[in-house]
Design a protein around this motif. Structure first.
Motif, short mmCIF file in Angstrom:
data_model
loop_
_atom_site.label_atom_id
_atom_site.label_comp_id
_atom_site.label_asym_id
_atom_site.label_seq_id
_atom_site.Cartn_x
_atom_site.Cartn_y
_atom_site.Cartn_z
N LEU A 177 0.83 -1.21 0.00
CA LEU A 177 0.00 0.00 0.00
C LEU A 177 0.87 1.26 0.00
CD1 LEU A 177 -2.77 -1.09 2.53
CD2 LEU A 177 -2.96 -0.94 0.04
N GLN A 209 1.10 3.59 -3.81
CA GLN A 209 0.43 4.88 -3.89
C GLN A 209 1.27 5.95 -4.57
OE1 GLN A 209 0.54 7.80 -0.53
NE2 GLN A 209 0.33 5.93 0.65
N VAL A 260 -10.06 -0.42 5.01
CA VAL A 260 -9.32 -0.86 3.82
C VAL A 260 -9.40 -2.38 3.72
CG1 VAL A 260 -7.06 -0.96 2.69
CG2 VAL A 260 -7.77 1.12 3.90
N GLU A 282 -6.02 0.05 8.20
CA GLU A 282 -5.41 -0.70 7.10
C GLU A 282 -4.43 -1.73 7.65
OE1 GLU A 282 -2.66 1.87 4.74
OE2 GLU A 282 -3.21 3.42 6.23
N GLY A 327 1.11 5.06 4.20
CA GLY A 327 0.01 4.18 3.86
C GLY A 327 -1.19 4.93 3.31
N ILE A 328 -2.33 4.25 3.24
CA ILE A 328 -3.54 4.87 2.69
C ILE A 328 -4.02 6.01 3.58
CG2 ILE A 328 -5.94 4.45 2.04
CD1 ILE A 328 -3.79 3.22 0.18
#
Length: 670
Positions: free
Chosen positions: A446, A450, A528, A578, A585-586
């Motif tokens: 992740l 991105q 997520v 997540e 990360g997200i």
């Protein structure tokens, strides 16, 4: 007491006669079958390297001589011979690791279990010994289970071969398999070698006197004018022709590497003789050992899929699992759906890196054998090849374990994404995988993905969304798409209350808004993928304390959907849950998108620490890292009450409006 129990270190092996060694090999196999059956683990590969490992430890002096195991799941015998015979908690929390582990023993060097890296390690270690004057130390690399199909191994061989005085011995454990039978031109060449060579010829060729004699003859002839040089060229050509007929080792010889073999890897005397010759040569040598995965255990030998490469808990007498499950796994869902899609679309091709069965591509291969390509352990090649396939009019679906995507990052970035190639990457074992340990957790994808421009990433929460998102992924032909899912059982369906116009699913609206007369709730939970059940439980726990929440599943977490940002503005705090690393990360990406849109709602990223997580069960790792509904709910409640950073936005309507007005002014001023 068995003979094995008397072995505390490799030095205990050297006084044993042939009969004792045969008994020890039998003890080791019996031990492995009994103990690995009780815990699960890599059984087949280790049954195949018993004599090979005994020979290595009898000829070389570990840890003075460095022994590196490629794809370290074949190191169980090495562990037994170096004083580690408590396998009762193998691959369990606090127990013996399933791979080499420096924390366990000075005899272990390389902990990573990613294949094809051992020869680069051997190159570096031997250079270190050479440059620091440690000329009496040897470096041994045991490489097998298909790892020579990886390009990195050949990059290392190219460098090792360039120095004729480097004391490196490469032991090729050739069992013809990785998970399944090894594929490709190199694998075919090894099969040809298996029926070719005579041990006596190799013993002569690895004698330094042979090389010295050849060098003298070469020098004399080349110093004898044109006639001598012509004679030398003729003799040299004849020598090479004879060698290629009698000893078909040209693939190694052409690199300047001495070759010994093929040797019966289950013949201890032959292995010791070959390794002794290689050691005494004093330069880089390849010893080619032919072994059988699962040797000595009939259930493993009869297993056509992978010869018990890795087993759950089994009955040692039959090899059958002691517990069966009818539960559907994520891999099963992918297996069935990609086969169905392939039936519908002729442009769909499957690509795998030596993991046809583990990834679930075997069903598609049976129906469309010409449309599934196994490239061997070569993730870099797989991704660039996929970009080429897309250019040629196909839509490749590349199946990888999430941890192995790391190896093909540059190719995904520069070959697939830069060229806007319609390639779908399917990542199995994403997130915490459990007993295989730090190099197998799929927790980096992740954060890595991105930063790739134009990439779309889906994280399904259940079987229905898995099917849906896979079909959406293969419909994209102008950008890379990724579908990630964890190891294990899919779990119960989780239907949405509502799907927003940009595809975001609203799963829960819990409790009343933060203030009467407003649409604002306290907490927005962004779930997520497979963290869905934990996210919903967090919402339930918050509701029990009078805290309202909304739970959403973005479905496609890359790029960030605009509705997620809009919803963030309507809540006091955002919590992103997540199963990847928190750093980059997200959650971090959603925060950036919120700030770009002028939304200053507090956000808490809930994910994994940027650490190498030791082997344990998935639940144990989630517990120790705080990824449980109870811990997340406690921390979120503290943020809402204002006793923990990040602080939730004030619930008071007047303060809320003041905050919104201030934000609008800042945006207008910008």
């Amino acid at each position: 007491m068995t003979l094995l129990e008397t072995i505390k270190s490799p030095s205990d092996l050297r006084g044993l006669d042939n009969a004792a060694l045969e008994q020890l090999a039998a003890d080791i196999r019996a031990f492995l079958i009994t103990h690995v059956a009780a815990t699960g683990g890599h059984l087949g590969p280790n049954l195949g390297v018993v004599e090979l490992t005994l020979a290595v430890h009898r000829v070389f002096d570990s840890p003075r001589d460095s022994i590196v195991f490629d794809t370290g799941h074949q190191s169980y015998v090495h562990k037994l011979l170096t004083g580690r015979q408590d396998f009762s908690t193998l691959r369990q929390k606090g127990g013996l690791a399933g791979y080499p582990d420096r924390g366990e023993s000075e005899h272990d060097i390389v902990e990573s279990s990613h294949a094809s890296s051992s020869l680069s390690w051997a190159d570096g270690i031997s250079r270190g010994y050479q440059m620091t004057g440690q000329h009496d130390r040897h470096t041994v690399a045991v490489i097998g289970d298909g790892a020579l199909t990886g390009g990195m191994a050949w990059e290392a061989v190219n460098n090792i071969a360039s120095d004729k005085n480097r004391k490196v011995v490469i032991v090729v454990n050739d069992n013809g398999r990785s998970y399944a039978p090894t594929v490709g031109g190199f694998a075919n060449r090894l099969q040809e070698l298996q029926a070719s060579v005579q041990q006596g010829v190799d013993a002569m060729r690895t004698d330094r006197r042979y090389e010295q004699t050849m060098d003298k003859v070469k020098g004399l002839l080349q110093e004898s004018g044109h006639l001598g040089q012509a004679v030398y060229r003729g003799l040299h050509g004849m020598k090479q022709g004879i060698k290629d007929v009698v000893v078909q080792q040209g693939i190694f010889e052409d690199l300047g590497m001495k070759y010994v073999g093929p040797v019966d890897g289950h013949d201890l005397d032959a292995m010791e003789q070959a390794l002794s010759n290689a050691k005494n040569y004093g330069g880089p040598v390849i010893v080619h050992a032919i072994t059988e995965k699962g040797h000595g255990y009939l259930p493993a030998r009869l297993d056509e899929n992978d010869q018990f490469h890795s087993v759950p808990v089994i009955d040692p007498s039959t090899g059958k699992p002691t517990a069966t499950s009818s539960s559907r796994t994520w891999t099963h869902v992918f297996r069935d759906e990609i086969a169905a899609i392939a039936d519908e679309r002729e442009d769909i091709v499957g690509v795998t890196g030596a993991m046809l069965i583990p990834m679930g591509l075997q069903k598609m291969q049976l129906a469309h054998p010409d449309r599934v390509v196994d490239v061997g352990i070569a993730e870099q090649h797989a991704l660039t090849m996929a970009a080429g396939m897309a250019f040629g009019g196909l839509h490749p679906v590349v199946g990888l374990y999430a941890t192995f995507l790391n190896r093909g990052f540059d190719q995904l970035l520069m070959d697939v994404a830069l060229h806007k190639a319609g390639v779908t990457v399917v990542l199995d074992r994403a997130g915490v995988t459990g007993p295989d340990g730090p190099s197998h957790h799929g927790i980096w994808d992740l954060a890595l993905l991105q930063i790739i421009p134009g990439l779309h990433l889906a994280a399904p929460r259940d079987e229905a969304t898995m099917v849906e998102e896979l079909r959406e992924a293969v419909a994209v032909n102008d950008a890379p798409t990724v579908v990630r899912y964890p190891k294990g059982t899919v779990g119960a369906p989780s239907p949405a209350l509502e799907r927003l116009p940009d595809g975001v699913d609203v799963l829960v609206r819990s409790g009343d808004p933060a203030q009467p007369g407003t649409a604002h709730r306290d907490v927005l939970i962004v779930s997520v993928g497979a963290m869905c059940s934990i996210s919903q439980e967090v919402s339930e726990r918050l509701a029990a304390h009078g805290v309202s929440s909304t739970v959403v599943d973005p479905r496609w977490v890359l790029p960030v959907a605009s509705s997620v940002v809009d919803l963030a503005a309507q809540h006091r705090i955002v919590v992103v849950i997540e199963d990847g690393v928190r750093a980059g990360g997200i959650g971090s990406l959603i925060r950036q998108e919120m700030r770009s849109a002028g939304v200053d709602t507090a956000l808490n990223e809930v994910g994994l620490p940027t650490e190498f997580l030791a082997h344990a069960s998935r639940d144990q790792i989630l517990e120790q890292t705080g990824l449980t509904a109870q811990r997340i709910a406690q921390n979120t409640l503290s943020s809402v009450l204002g006793t923990r950073v990040p602080y939730a936005r004030p619930a008071d309507e007047e303060k809320l409006r003041a905050t919104q007005t201030s934000r609008m002014r800042r945006v207008d001023g910008a």
